[in-house]
Design a protein around this motif. Structure first.
Motif, PDB file in Angstrom:
ATOM      1  N   LEU A 149      45.699  41.747   8.800  1.00 15.36           N
ATOM      2  CA  LEU A 149      46.126  40.365   8.579  1.00 15.36           C
ATOM      3  C   LEU A 149      45.552  39.367   9.575  1.00 15.36           C
ATOM      4  O   LEU A 149      45.770  38.168   9.410  1.00 15.36           O
ATOM      5  CB  LEU A 149      47.662  40.272   8.619  1.00 15.36           C
ATOM      6  CG  LEU A 149      48.421  40.614   7.334  1.00 15.36           C
ATOM      7  CD1 LEU A 149      49.910  40.382   7.533  1.00 15.36           C
ATOM      8  CD2 LEU A 149      47.922  39.795   6.149  1.00 15.36           C
TER       9      LEU A 149
ATOM     10  N   GLN B 228      43.777  36.578   7.852  1.00 13.04           N
ATOM     11  CA  GLN B 228      44.611  35.511   7.274  1.00 13.04           C
ATOM     12  C   GLN B 228      46.059  35.702   7.731  1.00 13.04           C
ATOM     13  O   GLN B 228      46.903  36.152   6.960  1.00 13.04           O
ATOM     14  CB  GLN B 228      44.536  35.533   5.744  1.00 13.04           C
ATOM     15  CG  GLN B 228      43.194  35.117   5.159  1.00 13.04           C
ATOM     16  CD  GLN B 228      43.220  35.118   3.639  1.00 13.04           C
ATOM     17  OE1 GLN B 228      43.043  36.146   2.990  1.00 13.04           O
ATOM     18  NE2 GLN B 228      43.480  33.956   3.062  1.00 13.04           N
TER      19      GLN B 228
ATOM     20  N   SER C  54      49.914  35.472   8.564  1.00  9.97           N
ATOM     21  CA  SER C  54      51.026  34.893   7.812  1.00  9.97           C
ATOM     22  C   SER C  54      51.870  34.005   8.721  1.00  9.97           C
ATOM     23  O   SER C  54      52.111  34.339   9.881  1.00  9.97           O
ATOM     24  CB  SER C  54      51.901  36.020   7.247  1.00  9.97           C
ATOM     25  OG  SER C  54      53.133  35.524   6.781  1.00  9.97           O
TER      26      SER C  54
ATOM     27  N   LYS D  57      52.232  43.438  -7.723  1.00  6.13           N
ATOM     28  CA  LYS D  57      53.122  42.303  -7.485  1.00  6.13           C
ATOM     29  C   LYS D  57      54.203  42.230  -8.560  1.00  6.13           C
ATOM     30  O   LYS D  57      55.372  41.972  -8.263  1.00  6.13           O
ATOM     31  CB  LYS D  57      52.317  41.001  -7.458  1.00  6.13           C
ATOM     32  CG  LYS D  57      53.140  39.781  -7.096  1.00  6.13           C
ATOM     33  CD  LYS D  57      52.253  38.545  -6.946  1.00  6.13           C
ATOM     34  CE  LYS D  57      53.077  37.322  -6.561  1.00  6.13           C
ATOM     35  NZ  LYS D  57      52.231  36.116  -6.392  1.00  6.13           N
TER      36      LYS D  57
ATOM     37  N   ASN E 266      59.002  38.188   0.898  1.00  8.20           N
ATOM     38  CA  ASN E 266      57.831  37.308   0.882  1.00  8.20           C
ATOM     39  C   ASN E 266      56.759  37.788   1.861  1.00  8.20           C
ATOM     40  O   ASN E 266      55.565  37.666   1.592  1.00  8.20           O
ATOM     41  CB  ASN E 266      58.241  35.878   1.216  1.00  8.20           C
ATOM     42  CG  ASN E 266      58.968  35.193   0.072  1.00  8.20           C
ATOM     43  OD1 ASN E 266      58.796  35.560  -1.093  1.00  8.20           O
ATOM     44  ND2 ASN E 266      59.800  34.204   0.378  1.00  8.20           N
ATOM     45  N   ILE E 267      57.187  38.336   2.989  1.00  5.87           N
ATOM     46  CA  ILE E 267      56.237  38.906   3.948  1.00  5.87           C
ATOM     47  C   ILE E 267      55.502  40.077   3.310  1.00  5.87           C
ATOM     48  O   ILE E 267      54.275  40.218   3.441  1.00  5.87           O
ATOM     49  CB  ILE E 267      56.961  39.346   5.231  1.00  5.87           C
ATOM     50  CG1 ILE E 267      57.420  38.119   6.037  1.00  5.87           C
ATOM     51  CG2 ILE E 267      56.063  40.226   6.104  1.00  5.87           C
ATOM     52  CD1 ILE E 267      58.294  38.452   7.227  1.00  5.87           C
TER      53      ILE E 267
ATOM     54  N   TYR F 204      53.019  38.833   0.778  1.00 11.51           N
ATOM     55  CA  TYR F 204      51.853  38.241   1.442  1.00 11.51           C
ATOM     56  C   TYR F 204      50.867  39.340   1.843  1.00 11.51           C
ATOM     57  O   TYR F 204      49.647  39.186   1.704  1.00 11.51           O
ATOM     58  CB  TYR F 204      52.298  37.445   2.669  1.00 11.51           C
ATOM     59  CG  TYR F 204      51.173  36.645   3.305  1.00 11.51           C
ATOM     60  CD1 TYR F 204      50.923  35.336   2.892  1.00 11.51           C
ATOM     61  CD2 TYR F 204      50.352  37.199   4.284  1.00 11.51           C
ATOM     62  CE1 TYR F 204      49.896  34.599   3.453  1.00 11.51           C
ATOM     63  CE2 TYR F 204      49.310  36.474   4.846  1.00 11.51           C
ATOM     64  CZ  TYR F 204      49.092  35.167   4.429  1.00 11.51           C
ATOM     65  OH  TYR F 204      48.059  34.450   4.981  1.00 11.51           O
ATOM     66  N   GLN F 205      51.398  40.451   2.310  1.00 17.28           N
ATOM     67  CA  GLN F 205      50.516  41.574   2.676  1.00 17.28           C
ATOM     68  C   GLN F 205      49.784  42.109   1.449  1.00 17.28           C
ATOM     69  O   GLN F 205      48.589  42.416   1.514  1.00 17.28           O
ATOM     70  CB  GLN F 205      51.335  42.695   3.308  1.00 17.28           C
ATOM     71  CG  GLN F 205      51.788  42.406   4.717  1.00 17.28           C
ATOM     72  CD  GLN F 205      52.310  43.662   5.380  1.00 17.28           C
ATOM     73  OE1 GLN F 205      51.685  44.187   6.278  1.00 17.28           O
ATOM     74  NE2 GLN F 205      53.444  44.149   4.927  1.00 17.28           N
TER      75      GLN F 205
ATOM     76  N   GLU G 239      48.781  40.585  -1.004  1.00 18.54           N
ATOM     77  CA  GLU G 239      47.741  39.658  -1.443  1.00 18.54           C
ATOM     78  C   GLU G 239      46.658  39.402  -0.401  1.00 18.54           C
ATOM     79  O   GLU G 239      45.517  39.114  -0.756  1.00 18.54           O
ATOM     80  CB  GLU G 239      48.389  38.327  -1.840  1.00 18.54           C
ATOM     81  CG  GLU G 239      49.332  38.446  -3.034  1.00 18.54           C
ATOM     82  CD  GLU G 239      50.099  37.162  -3.295  1.00 18.54           C
ATOM     83  OE1 GLU G 239      50.341  36.408  -2.329  1.00 18.54           O
ATOM     84  OE2 GLU G 239      50.457  36.907  -4.455  1.00 18.54           O
ATOM     85  N   HIS G 240      46.986  39.498   0.893  1.00 19.14           N
ATOM     86  CA  HIS G 240      46.055  39.019   1.917  1.00 19.14           C
ATOM     87  C   HIS G 240      45.602  40.064   2.936  1.00 19.14           C
ATOM     88  O   HIS G 240      44.680  39.790   3.711  1.00 19.14           O
ATOM     89  CB  HIS G 240      46.679  37.836   2.664  1.00 19.14           C
ATOM     90  CG  HIS G 240      46.996  36.668   1.781  1.00 19.14           C
ATOM     91  ND1 HIS G 240      46.019  35.846   1.258  1.00 19.14           N
ATOM     92  CD2 HIS G 240      48.183  36.198   1.307  1.00 19.14           C
ATOM     93  CE1 HIS G 240      46.584  34.911   0.511  1.00 19.14           C
ATOM     94  NE2 HIS G 240      47.893  35.106   0.523  1.00 19.14           N
TER      95      HIS G 240
END
Length: 330
Positions: free
Chosen positions: A34, A37, A39, A209, A229-230, A233-234, A236-237
């Motif tokens: 990460l 990008q 978070s 997802k 949400n964390i 985010y992982q 996706e990113h």
């Protein structure tokens, strides 16, 4: 065969070779984390005392905080969230005279994703190397879900390094029918390589997802929403997350840690090891029914049952979980 068909066939062959070559090349590289990008919800300084540790497989992230002379405890997270799972529990322990060590498993958060098997050996070795690097020769060990399976295996192999063991809905004793069809599908070697290919990754992420959202559709607690949400985010990113997630589903013995649990039960009989098990009786991810088998392997384990608790009790009921753990470890 017409010239058009020959050209199309040739193009198809070339494309297949390119995809196969890129897949082979891609599969041999350690993938970044990460840091590319970060978070806003889960940043590198999410906890105090953050450090990057370079090991032969790649770079991993860990945090060590709380009183320097506090009771040492290492926290091992589950398959998807990274160390953020212990947001409330870790800070509570630190505030109550514990020296807390929490980290991102390979391929999660700010730990890279090595090109290897994501099996029992990988994760147990990660814990052992981390403890050796920070100079801890003994500690209490807490693990949730996948982390519970890892904690159990670590205790079975390194009993001299474990004071007390806390397992929260631990993996390793699941029946075949407990594993969702999507998990069984990605266990096929071909599917594993296809879904992690750069060309297919966007579609795979959409599927993961969708599954993740449907599995947590009843979340209303703000803290649970933040951790969910964390995790998303992982998905996706984090460039290596999909590799680690699918690799773990494929390689880790979610149904095959019976001998490790038996070994822990024997340690309870023959040493000072004590075990606390925390489980929600409404858990569908790692079914509560597995607790009955665990108790046959570790009869001396203390089982705390959370009425109507799901798989996310470490977040949704963090205050009670924190109190129960702190009381047990004192």
């Amino acid at each position: 065969m017409s010239s058009t068909l020959r050209i199309l066939s040739l193009l198809g062959l070339v494309l297949a070779i390119v995809i196969q070559t890129k897949t082979f090349y891609h599969s041999r590289q350690t993938l970044p984390c990460l840091y590319q990008q970060p978070s806003e919800l889960y940043h590198p300084d999410f906890y105090n005392g953050g450090h990057n540790l370079k090991l032969s497989l790649g770079q991993m992230r860990y945090w060590e905080f709380g009183p320097s002379n506090g009771k040492r405890v290492v926290l091992i997270h589950g398959i998807s969230t990274g160390a953020s799972t212990y947001d409330k529990v870790g800070r509570y322990l630190a505030e109550n005279n514990h020296r807390v060590l929490v980290f991102d498993l390979w391929g999660r958060g700010y730990s890279e994703a090595p090109a290897t098997y994501y099996d029992e050996s990988l994760y147990v070795t990660q814990v052992a190397l981390l403890l050796q690097k920070v100079g801890w020769d003994k500690a209490d060990v807490v693990g949730v879900s996948l982390g519970g399976g890892i904690a159990t295996s670590f205790t079975a192999f390194y009993p001299e390094m474990v004071n007390k063991l806390v397992l929260i809905a631990p993996a390793g004793l699941m029946e075949n029918e407990d594993i969702p069809w999507s998990g069984k599908l990605v266990q096929h070697p071909l599917i594993r390589h296809v879904v992690t290919h750069p060309f297919i990754r966007p579609l795979a992420l959409l599927g993961v997802k969708h599954f993740y959202n449907s599995a947590r559709k009843n979340i209303v607690d703000p803290e649970s929403i933040k951790i969910a949400n964390i995790a998303l985010y992982q998905f996706e990113h984090h460039p290596g997350f999909l590799r680690a997630f699918i690799g773990t589903v494929t390689d880790f013995p979610f149904s095959g840690l019976h001998e490790r649990y038996r070994a822990v039960g024997q340690l309870c009989d023959n040493s000072s090891l004590q075990v606390l098990v925390i489980w929600g009786d409404a858990d569908k991810t790692v079914p509560f029914n597995n607790s009955k088998l665990l108790k046959t392997y570790i009869p001396k384990a203390i089982l705390e049952v959370y009425a109507d608790g799901g798989h996310d009790i470490i977040v949704s009921e963090h205050q009670k979980v924190s109190n129960d753990i702190a009381h047990f470890l004192q």
